[in-house]
Design a protein around this motif. Structure first.
Motif, PDB file in Angstrom:
ATOM      1  N   CYS A   1      33.461  56.787  34.809  1.00  0.00           N
ATOM      2  CA  CYS A   1      32.817  57.396  35.972  1.00  0.00           C
ATOM      3  C   CYS A   1      31.814  58.452  35.508  1.00  0.00           C
ATOM      4  O   CYS A   1      30.657  58.465  35.921  1.00  0.00           O
ATOM      5  CB  CYS A   1      33.880  57.996  36.888  1.00  0.00           C
ATOM      6  N   GLU A   2      32.266  59.306  34.596  1.00  0.00           N
ATOM      7  CA  GLU A   2      31.395  60.388  34.123  1.00  0.00           C
ATOM      8  C   GLU A   2      30.160  59.859  33.411  1.00  0.00           C
ATOM      9  O   GLU A   2      29.098  60.468  33.444  1.00  0.00           O
ATOM     10  CB  GLU A   2      32.192  61.326  33.183  1.00  0.00           C
ATOM     11  N   ASN A   3      30.301  58.688  32.776  1.00  0.00           N
ATOM     12  CA  ASN A   3      29.176  58.112  32.049  1.00  0.00           C
ATOM     13  C   ASN A   3      28.327  57.164  32.882  1.00  0.00           C
ATOM     14  O   ASN A   3      27.439  56.502  32.355  1.00  0.00           O
ATOM     15  CB  ASN A   3      29.687  57.377  30.804  1.00  0.00           C
ATOM     16  N   GLY A   4      28.646  57.073  34.155  1.00  0.00           N
ATOM     17  CA  GLY A   4      27.876  56.185  35.018  1.00  0.00           C
ATOM     18  C   GLY A   4      28.067  54.714  34.689  1.00  0.00           C
ATOM     19  O   GLY A   4      27.165  53.903  34.869  1.00  0.00           O
ATOM     20  N   GLU A   5      29.249  54.373  34.206  1.00  0.00           N
ATOM     21  CA  GLU A   5      29.514  52.973  33.853  1.00  0.00           C
ATOM     22  C   GLU A   5      30.420  52.290  34.865  1.00  0.00           C
ATOM     23  O   GLU A   5      30.873  51.172  34.651  1.00  0.00           O
ATOM     24  CB  GLU A   5      30.197  52.913  32.468  1.00  0.00           C
ATOM     25  N   ARG A   6      30.734  52.984  35.944  1.00  0.00           N
ATOM     26  CA  ARG A   6      31.703  52.452  36.906  1.00  0.00           C
ATOM     27  C   ARG A   6      31.233  52.807  38.310  1.00  0.00           C
ATOM     28  O   ARG A   6      31.088  53.972  38.643  1.00  0.00           O
ATOM     29  CB  ARG A   6      33.068  53.072  36.597  1.00  0.00           C
ATOM     30  N   GLY A   7      30.976  51.794  39.095  1.00  0.00           N
ATOM     31  CA  GLY A   7      30.555  52.058  40.476  1.00  0.00           C
ATOM     32  C   GLY A   7      31.762  52.343  41.339  1.00  0.00           C
ATOM     33  O   GLY A   7      32.868  51.900  41.049  1.00  0.00           O
ATOM     34  N   CYS A   8      31.519  53.073  42.439  1.00  0.00           N
ATOM     35  CA  CYS A   8      32.649  53.449  43.293  1.00  0.00           C
ATOM     36  C   CYS A   8      33.306  52.225  43.924  1.00  0.00           C
ATOM     37  O   CYS A   8      34.528  52.182  44.088  1.00  0.00           O
ATOM     38  CB  CYS A   8      32.193  54.420  44.371  1.00  0.00           C
ATOM     39  N   ALA A   9      32.507  51.231  44.298  1.00  0.00           N
ATOM     40  CA  ALA A   9      33.092  50.055  44.944  1.00  0.00           C
ATOM     41  C   ALA A   9      34.015  49.310  43.986  1.00  0.00           C
ATOM     42  O   ALA A   9      35.160  49.008  44.323  1.00  0.00           O
ATOM     43  CB  ALA A   9      31.993  49.129  45.461  1.00  0.00           C
ATOM     44  N   ASP A  10      33.521  49.070  42.762  1.00  0.00           N
ATOM     45  CA  ASP A  10      34.379  48.400  41.772  1.00  0.00           C
ATOM     46  C   ASP A  10      35.633  49.220  41.500  1.00  0.00           C
ATOM     47  O   ASP A  10      36.726  48.689  41.357  1.00  0.00           O
ATOM     48  CB  ASP A  10      33.622  48.228  40.446  1.00  0.00           C
ATOM     49  N   CYS A  11      35.416  50.512  41.407  1.00  0.00           N
ATOM     50  CA  CYS A  11      36.521  51.421  41.103  1.00  0.00           C
ATOM     51  C   CYS A  11      37.606  51.292  42.169  1.00  0.00           C
ATOM     52  O   CYS A  11      38.791  51.208  41.863  1.00  0.00           O
ATOM     53  CB  CYS A  11      35.982  52.856  41.059  1.00  0.00           C
ATOM     54  N   LYS A  12      37.185  51.233  43.419  1.00  0.00           N
ATOM     55  CA  LYS A  12      38.166  51.168  44.512  1.00  0.00           C
ATOM     56  C   LYS A  12      38.813  49.789  44.607  1.00  0.00           C
ATOM     57  O   LYS A  12      39.969  49.673  45.008  1.00  0.00           O
ATOM     58  CB  LYS A  12      37.507  51.577  45.832  1.00  0.00           C
ATOM     59  N   ARG A  13      38.054  48.761  44.217  1.00  0.00           N
ATOM     60  CA  ARG A  13      38.656  47.413  44.196  1.00  0.00           C
ATOM     61  C   ARG A  13      39.820  47.376  43.204  1.00  0.00           C
ATOM     62  O   ARG A  13      40.905  46.896  43.513  1.00  0.00           O
ATOM     63  CB  ARG A  13      37.605  46.356  43.823  1.00  0.00           C
ATOM     64  N   GLN A  14      39.559  47.963  42.042  1.00  0.00           N
ATOM     65  CA  GLN A  14      40.609  48.028  41.017  1.00  0.00           C
ATOM     66  C   GLN A  14      41.787  48.881  41.481  1.00  0.00           C
ATOM     67  O   GLN A  14      42.949  48.516  41.297  1.00  0.00           O
ATOM     68  CB  GLN A  14      40.023  48.710  39.784  1.00  0.00           C
ATOM     69  N   LEU A  15      41.441  50.003  42.099  1.00  0.00           N
ATOM     70  CA  LEU A  15      42.477  50.922  42.577  1.00  0.00           C
ATOM     71  C   LEU A  15      43.382  50.231  43.594  1.00  0.00           C
ATOM     72  O   LEU A  15      44.614  50.355  43.537  1.00  0.00           O
ATOM     73  CB  LEU A  15      41.815  52.158  43.198  1.00  0.00           C
ATOM     74  N   GLY A  16      42.771  49.488  44.492  1.00  0.00           N
ATOM     75  CA  GLY A  16      43.552  48.761  45.497  1.00  0.00           C
ATOM     76  C   GLY A  16      44.546  47.823  44.835  1.00  0.00           C
ATOM     77  O   GLY A  16      45.713  47.742  45.236  1.00  0.00           O
ATOM     78  N   ALA A  17      44.082  47.144  43.778  1.00  0.00           N
ATOM     79  CA  ALA A  17      44.968  46.205  43.080  1.00  0.00           C
ATOM     80  C   ALA A  17      46.124  46.952  42.424  1.00  0.00           C
ATOM     81  O   ALA A  17      47.275  46.492  42.448  1.00  0.00           O
ATOM     82  CB  ALA A  17      44.171  45.418  42.039  1.00  0.00           C
ATOM     83  N   VAL A  18      45.812  48.115  41.845  1.00  0.00           N
ATOM     84  CA  VAL A  18      46.858  48.900  41.180  1.00  0.00           C
ATOM     85  C   VAL A  18      47.911  49.378  42.189  1.00  0.00           C
ATOM     86  O   VAL A  18      49.118  49.299  41.955  1.00  0.00           O
ATOM     87  CB  VAL A  18      46.236  50.112  40.444  1.00  0.00           C
ATOM     88  N   ILE A  19      47.434  49.841  43.337  1.00  0.00           N
ATOM     89  CA  ILE A  19      48.368  50.320  44.366  1.00  0.00           C
ATOM     90  C   ILE A  19      49.209  49.156  44.896  1.00  0.00           C
ATOM     91  O   ILE A  19      50.429  49.272  45.053  1.00  0.00           O
ATOM     92  CB  ILE A  19      47.596  51.013  45.517  1.00  0.00           C
ATOM     93  N   ASN A  20      48.558  48.024  45.121  1.00  0.00           N
ATOM     94  CA  ASN A  20      49.310  46.862  45.608  1.00  0.00           C
ATOM     95  C   ASN A  20      50.380  46.422  44.617  1.00  0.00           C
ATOM     96  O   ASN A  20      51.485  46.053  45.008  1.00  0.00           O
ATOM     97  CB  ASN A  20      48.354  45.708  45.909  1.00  0.00           C
ATOM     98  N   GLU A  21      50.023  46.482  43.347  1.00  0.00           N
ATOM     99  CA  GLU A  21      50.989  46.126  42.305  1.00  0.00           C
ATOM    100  C   GLU A  21      52.208  47.055  42.363  1.00  0.00           C
ATOM    101  O   GLU A  21      53.352  46.621  42.360  1.00  0.00           O
ATOM    102  CB  GLU A  21      50.277  46.224  40.943  1.00  0.00           C
ATOM    103  N   ARG A  22      51.907  48.337  42.466  1.00  0.00           N
ATOM    104  CA  ARG A  22      52.977  49.338  42.486  1.00  0.00           C
ATOM    105  C   ARG A  22      53.911  49.159  43.695  1.00  0.00           C
ATOM    106  O   ARG A  22      55.110  49.412  43.636  1.00  0.00           O
ATOM    107  CB  ARG A  22      52.329  50.729  42.492  1.00  0.00           C
ATOM    108  N   LEU A  23      53.332  48.688  44.818  1.00  0.00           N
ATOM    109  CA  LEU A  23      54.135  48.589  46.041  1.00  0.00           C
ATOM    110  C   LEU A  23      54.717  47.197  46.276  1.00  0.00           C
ATOM    111  O   LEU A  23      55.425  46.976  47.259  1.00  0.00           O
ATOM    112  CB  LEU A  23      53.273  48.982  47.253  1.00  0.00           C
ATOM    113  N   SER A  24      54.432  46.270  45.345  1.00  0.00           N
ATOM    114  CA  SER A  24      54.741  44.870  45.667  1.00  0.00           C
ATOM    115  C   SER A  24      56.237  44.635  45.910  1.00  0.00           C
ATOM    116  O   SER A  24      56.617  43.921  46.850  1.00  0.00           O
ATOM    117  CB  SER A  24      54.210  43.935  44.582  1.00  0.00           C
ATOM    118  N   GLU A  25      57.064  45.264  45.099  1.00  0.00           N
ATOM    119  CA  GLU A  25      58.504  45.035  45.261  1.00  0.00           C
ATOM    120  C   GLU A  25      59.001  45.582  46.601  1.00  0.00           C
ATOM    121  O   GLU A  25      59.778  44.935  47.311  1.00  0.00           O
ATOM    122  CB  GLU A  25      59.225  45.727  44.104  1.00  0.00           C
ATOM    123  N   ILE A  26      58.524  46.786  46.922  1.00  0.00           N
ATOM    124  CA  ILE A  26      58.926  47.410  48.180  1.00  0.00           C
ATOM    125  C   ILE A  26      58.515  46.527  49.351  1.00  0.00           C
ATOM    126  O   ILE A  26      59.259  46.313  50.303  1.00  0.00           O
ATOM    127  CB  ILE A  26      58.248  48.796  48.312  1.00  0.00           C
TER     128      ILE A  26
END
Ligand code: TRP
Length: 333
Positions: free
Chosen positions: A265-290
């Motif tokens: 992010c600091e180096n301008g190599e990551r757009g916010c949209a891509d970042c949030k797409r990845q974040l969504g996947a990470v959160i979904n993974e964490r909550l999948s069992e629940i």
């Protein structure tokens, strides 16, 4: 003998990640160390919503399903519904008698609730006798099990103090040391903000529910506020000024992931949209069992009802023992 804890939640509908991270996760850990009683505070819901009860039944079940899905284990914890333990109402009567009026009038949490009620319903809204009694009823919930401790958020600590005061006063008046003075156990919560950066709350429409599907979660995450000064992907980002997304990364991501996100992010190599797409996947993974468990309970609602009636029975057993002593101490016929 292990110590006993009791805690409750008002049935406000499907719970969100603020409830999960701030409260339930804590309960899930504590249930292994304490004799644990968790209940749905449906009478407390009536203190402000006595005229909006259409969803009450569904809300009670939704709260119970969220707890069970999140890891409250009915084999080691007692999970019950407040109004199914009528002994609480009787204890509420005895406690009400020994509680000075100005103790409830001074209760800061009650003052806040009254304020919210006035802004929502206008100046004409009345504070009912039942709402005035909120702190006494809450004391009855806790003293009903003669609890040693109560896991709560900081916002509830004033209520626990009143409970201790009421317990002490009861003990003084009836010349006993029967009631324990319960201690608060503060939730060591990672406070999660809402998608808009404000406090997460159902009524603010900025929450992610435990029961949301992966698709809904991913969509919601795309609306999370990021670094407002950043227009293009190649702009250098400021993770510490990223209002929501980076905070979520810190809660849900691994240390490595957080470091990578920060650096890119600091180096301008990551757009916010891509970042949030990845974040969504990470959160979904964490909550999948629940969520899998949540769906299981939704499709096996009779099992949920059985768990609650078992819990109600266990809670009533403890409650009736305590009540017998209380009646005796007060010298009821
Ligand atoms: N007042 C609590 C809340 O709004 C809910 C509650 C009711 C409670 N009775 C309780 C919490 C007894 C702990 C113990 O969150």
């Amino acid at each position: 003998m292990s110590q006993l804890i009791v805690s409750g939640m008002r049935p406000t509908g499907k719970l969100h990640l603020g409830h999960y991270l701030g409260v339930i996760q804590n309960w899930v850990e504590l249930q292994h160390k304490y004799d644990s009683y968790f209940f749905v505070a449906d009478w407390h819901a009536l203190t402000t919503k006595y005229d909006k009860t259409d969803e009450l039944k569904a809300d009670v079940l939704n709260v119970a399903m969220d707890w069970l899905a999140a890891g409250i284990d009915p084999n080691i914890s007692t999970v019950y519904v407040q109004s199914y333990v009528p002994e609480i109402a009787e204890l509420n009567v005895y406690l009400g008698m020994v509680t000075p009026q100005n103790w409830v009038e001074r209760d800061p949490t009650l003052k806040d609730m009254a304020k919210i009620l006035r802004t929502k319903e206008g100046q004409n809204s009345q504070i009912s006798y039942g709402l005035m009694g909120y702190p006494v009823l809450m004391s009855a919930d806790i003293l009903m099990m003669n609890a040693d401790a109560v896991p709560v958020g900081v916002d509830q600590v004033a209520h626990i103090e009143i409970t201790r005061d009421i317990a002490r006063r009861f003990n003084n008046i009836y010349n006993t040391d029967f009631f324990h003075e319960p201690q608060p156990i503060l939730n060591h919560c990672s406070l999660i903000c809402g998608l808009d950066g404000n406090k997460m709350g159902k009524s603010f429409h900025n929450d992610i529910k435990i029961s949301d599907t992966e698709e809904v979660t991913a969509k919601k995450i795309m609306t999370a506020i990021t670094d407002r000064s950043r227009m293009r992907k190649t702009d250098l980002g400021h993770p510490d000024e990223c209002e929501v997304a980076f905070k979520y990364w810190k809660i849900f991501g691994s240390e490595d992931q957080v470091a990578t996100v920060k650096c890119e992010c600091e180096n301008g190599e990551r757009g916010c949209a891509d970042c949030k797409r990845q974040l969504g996947a990470v959160i979904n993974e964490r909550l999948s069992e629940i969520r899998e468990k949540r769906v299981y309970y939704e499709t096996h609602i009779d099992e949920v009802k059985d768990i609650l009636s078992e819990g109600n029975k266990k809670a009533r057993k403890r409650a009736s023992e305590v009540l017998a002593t209380v009646r005796d101490l007060v010298r009821m016929y």
